[in-house]
Design a protein around this motif. Sequence first.
Motif, PDB file in Angstrom:
ATOM      1  N   ASN A 222       0.825  -1.208   0.000  1.00  8.08           N
ATOM      2  CA  ASN A 222       0.000   0.000   0.000  1.00  8.08           C
ATOM      3  C   ASN A 222       0.857   1.255   0.000  1.00  8.08           C
ATOM      4  OD1 ASN A 222      -2.261  -1.714   0.309  1.00  8.08           O
ATOM      5  ND2 ASN A 222      -3.294  -0.162   1.535  1.00  8.08           N
ATOM      6  N   HIS A 274      -4.808  -1.587  -4.260  1.00 18.43           N
ATOM      7  CA  HIS A 274      -4.469  -1.175  -2.894  1.00 18.43           C
ATOM      8  C   HIS A 274      -5.420  -0.099  -2.361  1.00 18.43           C
ATOM      9  CE1 HIS A 274      -0.536  -2.553  -4.697  1.00 18.43           C
ATOM     10  NE2 HIS A 274      -0.705  -3.402  -3.683  1.00 18.43           N
ATOM     11  N   GLU A 275      -6.710  -0.333  -2.521  1.00 16.22           N
ATOM     12  CA  GLU A 275      -7.748   0.555  -1.981  1.00 16.22           C
ATOM     13  C   GLU A 275      -7.674   1.966  -2.559  1.00 16.22           C
ATOM     14  OE1 GLU A 275      -8.730  -1.121   2.396  1.00 16.22           O
ATOM     15  OE2 GLU A 275      -6.784  -0.117   2.248  1.00 16.22           O
TER      16      GLU A 275
END
Length: 339
Positions: A222, A274-275
């Motif tokens: 992330n 990753h969001e």
Amino acid sequence: MTFKAEYIWIDGTKPTAKLRSKTKILADGAELPVWGFDGSSTSQAEGHASDRVLKPVASYPDPIRGGDDLLVLCEVYDIDGTPHESNTRAALREVAERFAEQESLFGIEQEYTFFQGPRPLGFPEGGFPAPQGGYYCGVGADEIFGRAVVEKHLDNCLAAGLSLSGINAEVMPGQWEFQVGPLSPLEVSDQLWVARWLLYRTAEDFGISATLDPKPVKGDWNGAGAHTNFSTKAMREGYAAIIEAAEALGRDDKPLEHIRNYGAGVEARLTGAHETAPWNAYSYGVSDRGASVRIPWQVEVDQKGYIEDRRPNANVDPYVVTRLIVDTCGAALEKAGLV
């Protein structure tokens, strides 16, 4: 008797500004004076005309030195009395005043990553740790790294009177987050800059550095953002204003204007994985961490509340991101009669 005033300012380093500070000794009871510095050493002047001016705009108890000592946040001015080109606070002040009656509030989630030497804290020498999964909000020495620094930073921020609302371990080893707000645009931005200074200064005592790099480790890890939660009085009272604000951020050239000012290296972080949403595709949705803007599920249930802009990088200038959001959403809500 005297006290120490640590004058803090944002320099002219590009593409991402740095924090600078120096100490002034003042007599007890003295007002905080205008001061100066060598702008040729901070990318804010050339050597043949290097004087720049520091104007105090906010002060806080100094938790590092204690006693009556202060942290003094300053704006940078040219010697003719005009804001220096690196002074992004001055532009926010104008926009915040223009839309003041909308009573904008912000909460900013500041992610950051600890490094020890060339490696993120918790990364083994010459290799990688276990994949992401157990680190987020984790506990235990096998998954959590740097907690002593984080706790000391939190204590320092609270002792300085900053409005932190929480901390947590993040998705990558050595990566953490603190939240500032909810506060007005100028207050949240001022306090975030001071909290960043305290982060660097606190970590310094532990021999650790902190970075706001939006993608500190390439690959399947992330990045680091500064998710920005925003509301106006109308949004806190009704859902129509929530939808209008989310729509406004996606209209015309607004997505590109915002992305260009949401921190250097934003394309490396906003990949659609990753969001994150892709940097070049705007979207919003309820409870959707893969959207550009998220409407929390409780906001939909309550039919009022706030929105979360998930696009800003960890290294974003809070004066810039709050100015853009207030300007874009404020104008749209006015035009729609939702104020």
